[in-house]
Design an enzyme around this catalytic site. Structure first.
Site, PDB file in Angstrom:
ATOM      1  N   ALA A  98       4.303   0.717   8.772  1.00 19.12           N
ATOM      2  CA  ALA A  98       5.385   0.381   9.689  1.00 19.12           C
ATOM      3  C   ALA A  98       5.347  -1.132   9.894  1.00 19.12           C
ATOM      4  CB  ALA A  98       5.166   1.101  11.017  1.00 19.12           C
ATOM      5  N   GLY A 145       2.149   3.777   7.848  1.00 20.49           N
ATOM      6  CA  GLY A 145       3.433   4.454   7.635  1.00 20.49           C
ATOM      7  C   GLY A 145       3.795   4.604   6.159  1.00 20.49           C
ATOM      8  N   GLU A 160       1.961   7.619   5.097  1.00 22.31           N
ATOM      9  CA  GLU A 160       2.639   8.727   5.788  1.00 22.31           C
ATOM     10  C   GLU A 160       3.957   9.070   5.090  1.00 22.31           C
ATOM     11  OE1 GLU A 160       2.159   6.573   9.566  1.00 22.31           O
ATOM     12  OE2 GLU A 160       1.321   8.416  10.379  1.00 22.31           O
ATOM     13  N   GLU A 192      -4.358   2.192  11.109  1.00 23.00           N
ATOM     14  CA  GLU A 192      -3.764   1.965  12.436  1.00 23.00           C
ATOM     15  C   GLU A 192      -4.791   1.635  13.512  1.00 23.00           C
ATOM     16  OE1 GLU A 192      -2.741   4.248  10.317  1.00 23.00           O
ATOM     17  OE2 GLU A 192      -0.558   4.443  10.404  1.00 23.00           O
TER      18      GLU A 192
HETATM   19  N1  CAA Z   1       4.155  -5.031   8.788  1.00 24.10           N
HETATM   20  C1  CAA Z   1       4.761  -6.226   8.744  1.00 24.10           C
HETATM   21  N2  CAA Z   1       4.522  -7.122   7.773  1.00 24.10           N
HETATM   22  C2  CAA Z   1       3.628  -6.802   6.836  1.00 24.10           C
HETATM   23  C3  CAA Z   1       2.950  -5.574   6.826  1.00 24.10           C
HETATM   24  C4  CAA Z   1       3.266  -4.668   7.859  1.00 24.10           C
HETATM   25  N3  CAA Z   1       2.709  -3.450   7.914  1.00 24.10           N
HETATM   26  N4  CAA Z   1       2.104  -5.558   5.777  1.00 24.10           N
HETATM   27  C5  CAA Z   1       2.252  -6.733   5.139  1.00 24.10           C
HETATM   28  N5  CAA Z   1       3.173  -7.493   5.775  1.00 24.10           N
HETATM   29  C6  CAA Z   1       3.633  -8.835   5.422  1.00 24.10           C
HETATM   30  C7  CAA Z   1       2.605  -9.902   5.809  1.00 24.10           C
HETATM   31  O1  CAA Z   1       2.712 -10.193   7.174  1.00 24.10           O
HETATM   32  C8  CAA Z   1       3.045 -11.026   4.912  1.00 24.10           C
HETATM   33  O2  CAA Z   1       4.213 -11.596   5.451  1.00 24.10           O
HETATM   34  P1  CAA Z   1       4.344 -13.212   5.673  1.00 24.10           P
HETATM   35  O3  CAA Z   1       4.290 -13.761   4.275  1.00 24.10           O
HETATM   36  O4  CAA Z   1       5.668 -13.342   6.320  1.00 24.10           O
HETATM   37  O5  CAA Z   1       3.165 -13.612   6.498  1.00 24.10           O
HETATM   38  C9  CAA Z   1       3.472 -10.316   3.626  1.00 24.10           C
HETATM   39  O6  CAA Z   1       3.749  -8.969   4.011  1.00 24.10           O
HETATM   40  C10 CAA Z   1       2.394 -10.294   2.563  1.00 24.10           C
HETATM   41  O7  CAA Z   1       1.225  -9.733   3.135  1.00 24.10           O
HETATM   42  P2  CAA Z   1      -0.231 -10.399   3.070  1.00 24.10           P
HETATM   43  O8  CAA Z   1      -0.084 -11.886   2.970  1.00 24.10           O
HETATM   44  O9  CAA Z   1      -1.026  -9.868   4.201  1.00 24.10           O
HETATM   45  O10 CAA Z   1      -0.738  -9.821   1.688  1.00 24.10           O
HETATM   46  P3  CAA Z   1      -2.271  -9.594   1.256  1.00 24.10           P
HETATM   47  O11 CAA Z   1      -2.235  -9.281  -0.212  1.00 24.10           O
HETATM   48  O12 CAA Z   1      -3.130 -10.681   1.732  1.00 24.10           O
HETATM   49  O13 CAA Z   1      -2.717  -8.259   2.039  1.00 24.10           O
HETATM   50  C11 CAA Z   1      -2.451  -6.003   2.884  1.00 24.10           C
HETATM   51  C12 CAA Z   1      -2.117  -7.037   1.763  1.00 24.10           C
HETATM   52  C13 CAA Z   1      -3.924  -5.667   2.808  1.00 24.10           C
HETATM   53  C14 CAA Z   1      -1.609  -4.784   2.609  1.00 24.10           C
HETATM   54  C15 CAA Z   1      -2.117  -6.635   4.251  1.00 24.10           C
HETATM   55  O14 CAA Z   1      -0.769  -7.123   4.201  1.00 24.10           O
HETATM   56  C16 CAA Z   1      -2.199  -5.662   5.398  1.00 24.10           C
HETATM   57  O15 CAA Z   1      -3.294  -5.342   5.866  1.00 24.10           O
HETATM   58  N6  CAA Z   1      -1.036  -5.221   5.916  1.00 24.10           N
HETATM   59  C17 CAA Z   1      -0.972  -4.339   7.086  1.00 24.10           C
HETATM   60  C18 CAA Z   1      -1.392  -2.926   6.738  1.00 24.10           C
HETATM   61  C19 CAA Z   1      -1.351  -2.070   7.998  1.00 24.10           C
HETATM   62  O16 CAA Z   1      -2.077  -2.291   8.954  1.00 24.10           O
HETATM   63  N7  CAA Z   1      -0.478  -1.047   7.972  1.00 24.10           N
HETATM   64  C20 CAA Z   1      -0.336  -0.114   9.078  1.00 24.10           C
HETATM   65  C21 CAA Z   1       0.827  -0.570   9.935  1.00 24.10           C
HETATM   66  S1  CAA Z   1       0.893   0.290  11.462  1.00 24.10           S
HETATM   67  C22 CAA Z   1       1.695   1.737  11.135  1.00 24.10           C
HETATM   68  O17 CAA Z   1       2.040   2.032   9.984  1.00 24.10           O
HETATM   69  C23 CAA Z   1       1.960   2.599  12.333  1.00 24.10           C
HETATM   70  C24 CAA Z   1       2.471   3.952  12.049  1.00 24.10           C
HETATM   71  O18 CAA Z   1       1.776   4.843  11.551  1.00 24.10           O
HETATM   72  C25 CAA Z   1       3.813   4.336  12.495  1.00 24.10           C
END
Ligand code: CAA
Length: 257
Positions: A65, A111, A114, A134
């Protein structure tokens, strides 16, 4: 603005691509709404017999998400976000009459995993990494992850994945039953298309009924065996049953419309 969701139909198979590659295809509200509309339109399109769902780019299926969107939400907004997601997209896909294959082409996190788990089956590329991170954000899986992960891999492994927030690679996902196949990234679409084309040859009416009976077994208060008996009987009243059985008796291939 670029389309958030791309659709490409080849024969009876539609490929839906989530298209926010710079944000690793994170699911913001607009993307969820666009996906919901797309899935409903494809279900109504009788020329589409199977759907492949994937992410744009070579790095990510969906990284979760959109954290940037919900970072300042209140308790009520959080509940509404989860409920809207469940009702408009995740449950919609799970209960779609047309089979959906998730082509997991990279990160499937939060998400994103999911979403893949709400699909009817999953095929991963060998670079794919899956997890529910999460709790690192102080929140919990909110798009069905606590339920569907336990259904797919069992309660103990689901507890481990959710509490450690660790990612597993494609081969562990295969061993754990989270994905059905693992192939090289450049073979992912072909593998999904191969499965989809087998599906497309069969009775769509019977497939929808069978998937509904499988899902019934996971619904609280619903007896899956009773659902199967009803759906089995209903099949006898369909044109596709007549075509399928007649084709068998006439020693020819069925022609399902
Ligand atoms: N939401 C918003 N933006 C996201 C994102 C997310 N879940 N995942 C990645 N992005 C964005 C980053 O912020 C970045 O954007 P900017 O260039 O504008 O800063 C871009 O995508 C590229 O990401 P990274 O620079 O972080 O890429 P990386 O290769 O270094 O890392 C990753 C990749 C390990 C996937 C890392 O992006 C990450 O940990 N992302 C978040 C994963 C996460 O926590 N997901 C769960 C979300 S909560 C949820 O899903 C709730 C639910 O169940 C409803």
């Amino acid at each position: 603005m670029e389309d958030l969701v791309l659709v490409n139909q080849e024969g009876k198979v539609a490929t839906v691509t989530i298209n926010r590659p710079k944000q690793l295809n994170a699911l913001n509200g607009d993307t969820i709404a666009a996906l919901s509309i797309t899935m409903q339109e494809l279900e109504e399109n009788e020329s589409v017999r199977a759907i492949i769902l994937t992410g744009s780019g070579e790095k990510s299926f969906v990284a979760g998400a959109d954290i940037k969107e919900f970072a300042n939400y209140s308790v009520e907004e959080g509940k509404a976000l989860a409920r809207r997601g469940h009702e408009t997209l995740f449950n919609l896909i799970e209960n779609l009459r047309t089979p959906v294959i998730a082509a997991v082409n990279g990160f499937a996190l939060g998400g994103g995993l999911e979403l893949a788990m709400s699909c009817h089956m999953r095929v991963a590329s060998d670079n794919a990494r899956m997890g529910l991170p999460e709790v690192t954000l102080g929140v919990i899986p909110g798009y069905g992850g606590t339920q569907r992960l336990a259904q797919l891999v069992g309660k103990g492994k689901a507890m481990e994945m959710i509490t450690t927030a660790g990612m597993i690679d494609a081969n562990d996902a295969l061993k754990w039953g989270l994905v059905n196949h693992v192939v090289a990234l450049d073979e992912l679409h072909a593998k999904c298309a191969e499965i989809a084309s087998k599906i497309a040859k069969n009775s769509g009416v019977a497939i929808a009924a069978a998937m509904s009976a499988v899902n019934a077994g996971f619904e609280t208060g619903v007896n899956g065996f009773e659902a199967e008996i009803d759906a089995f009987g209903e099949a006898f009243g369909t044109d596709e049953f007549k075509e399928g059985t007649t084709a068998f008796l006439e020693k020819r291939k069925p022609d399902f419309k």
